[in-house]
Each structure stands twice: as C-alpha cells, then as structure tokens.
Design a protein around this motif. Structure first.
Motif, PDB file in Angstrom:
ATOM      1  N   GLU A   1       0.816  -1.199   0.000  1.00  0.00           N
ATOM      2  CA  GLU A   1       0.000   0.000   0.000  1.00  0.00           C
ATOM      3  C   GLU A   1       0.856   1.258   0.000  1.00  0.00           C
ATOM      4  O   GLU A   1       1.890   1.327   0.672  1.00  0.00           O
ATOM      5  N   TYR A   2       0.402   2.261  -0.740  1.00  0.00           N
ATOM      6  CA  TYR A   2       0.967   3.617  -0.694  1.00  0.00           C
ATOM      7  C   TYR A   2      -0.210   4.535  -0.411  1.00  0.00           C
ATOM      8  O   TYR A   2      -1.095   4.708  -1.263  1.00  0.00           O
TER       9      TYR A   2
ATOM     10  N   HIS B   1      -7.167  12.378   7.909  1.00  0.00           N
ATOM     11  CA  HIS B   1      -7.744  11.091   7.552  1.00  0.00           C
ATOM     12  C   HIS B   1      -7.179  10.641   6.202  1.00  0.00           C
ATOM     13  O   HIS B   1      -6.624  11.435   5.447  1.00  0.00           O
ATOM     14  N   GLU B   2      -7.343   9.359   5.928  1.00  0.00           N
ATOM     15  CA  GLU B   2      -6.819   8.794   4.688  1.00  0.00           C
ATOM     16  C   GLU B   2      -7.802   9.019   3.545  1.00  0.00           C
ATOM     17  O   GLU B   2      -8.996   8.749   3.676  1.00  0.00           O
ATOM     18  N   LEU B   3      -7.287   9.516   2.422  1.00  0.00           N
ATOM     19  CA  LEU B   3      -8.106   9.708   1.234  1.00  0.00           C
ATOM     20  C   LEU B   3      -8.222   8.413   0.430  1.00  0.00           C
ATOM     21  O   LEU B   3      -9.243   8.154  -0.213  1.00  0.00           O
ATOM     22  N   GLY B   4      -7.130   7.630   0.428  1.00  0.00           N
ATOM     23  CA  GLY B   4      -7.108   6.392  -0.343  1.00  0.00           C
ATOM     24  C   GLY B   4      -5.703   5.832  -0.355  1.00  0.00           C
ATOM     25  O   GLY B   4      -4.785   6.390   0.242  1.00  0.00           O
ATOM     26  N   HIS B   5      -5.534   4.719  -1.034  1.00  0.00           N
ATOM     27  CA  HIS B   5      -4.202   4.117  -1.137  1.00  0.00           C
ATOM     28  C   HIS B   5      -4.114   3.271  -2.408  1.00  0.00           C
ATOM     29  O   HIS B   5      -5.133   2.893  -3.001  1.00  0.00           O
ATOM     30  N   LEU B   6      -2.882   3.017  -2.804  1.00  0.00           N
ATOM     31  CA  LEU B   6      -2.598   2.185  -3.970  1.00  0.00           C
ATOM     32  C   LEU B   6      -2.098   0.830  -3.534  1.00  0.00           C
ATOM     33  O   LEU B   6      -1.322   0.719  -2.571  1.00  0.00           O
ATOM     34  N   HIS B   7      -2.504  -0.186  -4.257  1.00  0.00           N
ATOM     35  CA  HIS B   7      -1.918  -1.518  -4.113  1.00  0.00           C
ATOM     36  C   HIS B   7      -1.017  -1.718  -5.334  1.00  0.00           C
ATOM     37  O   HIS B   7      -1.465  -2.208  -6.385  1.00  0.00           O
ATOM     38  N   GLY B   8       0.227  -1.293  -5.188  1.00  0.00           N
ATOM     39  CA  GLY B   8       1.148  -1.359  -6.308  1.00  0.00           C
ATOM     40  C   GLY B   8       0.625  -0.543  -7.469  1.00  0.00           C
ATOM     41  O   GLY B   8       0.114   0.566  -7.300  1.00  0.00           O
TER      42      GLY B   8
ATOM     43  N   ALA C   1     -13.235   1.248  -5.211  1.00  0.00           N
ATOM     44  CA  ALA C   1     -12.022   0.695  -5.808  1.00  0.00           C
ATOM     45  C   ALA C   1     -12.003   1.026  -7.293  1.00  0.00           C
ATOM     46  O   ALA C   1     -13.043   1.103  -7.940  1.00  0.00           O
ATOM     47  N   ARG C   2     -10.786   1.198  -7.811  1.00  0.00           N
ATOM     48  CA  ARG C   2     -10.622   1.478  -9.251  1.00  0.00           C
ATOM     49  C   ARG C   2      -9.380   0.738  -9.742  1.00  0.00           C
ATOM     50  O   ARG C   2      -8.264   0.948  -9.237  1.00  0.00           O
ATOM     51  N   ALA C   3      -9.578  -0.138 -10.703  1.00  0.00           N
ATOM     52  CA  ALA C   3      -8.451  -0.849 -11.301  1.00  0.00           C
ATOM     53  C   ALA C   3      -7.619   0.118 -12.128  1.00  0.00           C
ATOM     54  O   ALA C   3      -8.132   1.083 -12.702  1.00  0.00           O
ATOM     55  N   ILE C   4      -6.306  -0.142 -12.180  1.00  0.00           N
ATOM     56  CA  ILE C   4      -5.379   0.706 -12.948  1.00  0.00           C
ATOM     57  C   ILE C   4      -4.966  -0.084 -14.191  1.00  0.00           C
ATOM     58  O   ILE C   4      -4.171  -1.019 -14.119  1.00  0.00           O
ATOM     59  N   ARG C   5      -5.525   0.309 -15.333  1.00  0.00           N
ATOM     60  CA  ARG C   5      -5.222  -0.398 -16.571  1.00  0.00           C
ATOM     61  C   ARG C   5      -4.651   0.525 -17.646  1.00  0.00           C
ATOM     62  O   ARG C   5      -4.121   0.051 -18.643  1.00  0.00           O
ATOM     63  N   SER C   6      -4.803   1.848 -17.457  1.00  0.00           N
ATOM     64  CA  SER C   6      -4.391   2.777 -18.507  1.00  0.00           C
ATOM     65  C   SER C   6      -4.052   4.133 -17.907  1.00  0.00           C
ATOM     66  O   SER C   6      -4.294   4.386 -16.713  1.00  0.00           O
ATOM     67  N   GLU C   7      -3.504   5.010 -18.723  1.00  0.00           N
ATOM     68  CA  GLU C   7      -3.214   6.376 -18.283  1.00  0.00           C
ATOM     69  C   GLU C   7      -4.502   7.102 -17.916  1.00  0.00           C
ATOM     70  O   GLU C   7      -4.507   7.956 -17.025  1.00  0.00           O
ATOM     71  N   ALA C   8      -5.599   6.781 -18.610  1.00  0.00           N
ATOM     72  CA  ALA C   8      -6.881   7.398 -18.281  1.00  0.00           C
ATOM     73  C   ALA C   8      -7.310   7.047 -16.854  1.00  0.00           C
ATOM     74  O   ALA C   8      -7.843   7.882 -16.117  1.00  0.00           O
ATOM     75  N   ASP C   9      -7.049   5.790 -16.434  1.00  0.00           N
ATOM     76  CA  ASP C   9      -7.354   5.392 -15.058  1.00  0.00           C
ATOM     77  C   ASP C   9      -6.499   6.182 -14.074  1.00  0.00           C
ATOM     78  O   ASP C   9      -6.997   6.649 -13.040  1.00  0.00           O
TER      79      ASP C   9
END
Length: 204
Positions: free
Chosen positions: A3-4, A11-18, A54-62
């Motif tokens: 997580e990042y 408070h936490e806004l969100g985090h990344l899983h890689g 949740a939002r998957a990261i698949r492209s620059e648009a994401d």
C-alpha cells in the motif's frame, strides 16, 4: 500489502496496491456520486458501502481519474463549507455558526463587519428592516490548503432575482478549530457584466 497511502486533513483519502488498483475513502455524498457515475466499483472489504470504492489501474486514463478523485477527497472540507454556506443563506444563526469568533466579512458594496456576533446583529437588523432575501446559488470553484488548519477557497455566487441579480466571486479563508472548519474571512467581489452589443446600422 504493497500500500501507498494518501492522507490529508487527519484522515486517509485512499491508497494504492502497487500499480494494480486504488482504494478510496469518501464521504457518503461524494461516494454515492462516484459510484453512480461508474468511476469506482465496490471495495473488496465492504462491497455494499458507498463510502468505500475501488478502481483498477489499466491505462493512463485510469491514472488521471484516480488523481482527480483523490483531489476531490482532498478538497472535501472546502466543498462542504460552500455547500453549508449555500444551505444557511436564509438562516442568520446557521450563517453565524459557520464563522470564527473574529471573522471579517466584506460585502460586494465594501461594507466590512468584524466578528460573528456583529455579523449576526447586522444581518438580523437588515432583515428586520425589510431587506429582501434573494434566491442565491453558490458554486464551488477551487481550494488550496497551505497549512493543516488553513484553506483558501474560491466560489461563484449567483443572485437569481432582485436588484442585486448577477454574479460575484466569493473568496473564503477557512480555519480549522477543535470542532470543525469555519470561515475566518469572506469577501464578495462583483463580476463586471459585459456591455450589451451595440447593433450596427446597415446601409443599403
């Protein structure tokens, strides 16, 4: 877990899983809007919660949209104050409660009122004297947070009817106390209206 995290306003806004997925924490209103727009999907831990997403990261648009949604979370206190201010416009006491004790208010006419109670007294007296309460809308424009307890907010005020009908810029300085964010300064600056075009005479 790889997580990042992104934190703001205690408070936490969100985090990344890689580089695979982003998880978010929203207030109820914002979460409902983003879920309804399809910009986020269910969070795996609480799939029925609209406050998580949740939002998957698949492209620059994401990546771009993830940044934009983190920004929405970052701006949440400022957006909330503008919404509360609009809702309180017809209620003097509710307006006063949004101010700090020594708030400085500058009207579009250059009238300066200093202090929450002075503001309450001035508005109450004006309305008792028959001052109209026009239909007004406020639109959030932008915000910056130079310190943990300080924000500068810009909004647009539109008066729908009456002699003051028109658009003005609203500039707010917010301070956070032990309880909440409040307005420490507010200035209204009219926006000059473009003159009506002059019809050109056409000769035969």
């Amino acid at each position: 877990r790889g997580e990042y995290a992104f934190d703001a306003h205690s408070h936490e806004l969100g985090h990344l899983h890689g580089d695979r997925v982003a998880h978010f924490f929203f207030d109820r209103r914002l979460g409902a809007e983003l879920h309804a727009a399809g910009r986020v999907g269910p969070h795996p831990v609480a799939p029925k919660s609209i406050k998580l997403g949740a939002r998957a990261i698949r492209s620059e648009a994401d990546v771009d949209d993830i940044r934009a949604m983190l920004r929405l979370g970052y701006e949440r206190p400022a957006r909330a104050i503008v919404a509360e201010l609009e809702a309180a416009l017809g209620d003097v006491d509710a307006l006063a409660e949004l101010l700090t004790e020594h708030a400085r208010i500058v009207s579009e006419h250059g009238v300066v009122v200093v202090g929450r109670e002075a503001f309450r007294t001035a508005v109450t007296a004006a309305r008792a004297a028959g001052a109209p309460v026009p239909e007004v809308s406020l639109t959030y424009d932008s915000a910056e947070f130079p310190a943990a307890d300080l924000a500068f907010v810009s909004a647009t005020r539109t008066v729908m009817d009456g002699p003051g009908a028109g658009t003005a810029k609203l500039t707010l300085t917010l301070r956070r106390d032990e309880q909440r964010w409040r307005i420490a300064a507010m200035q209204t600056t009219p926006v000059a209206q473009a003159p009506a075009p002059v019809p050109l005479a056409v000769s035969d």
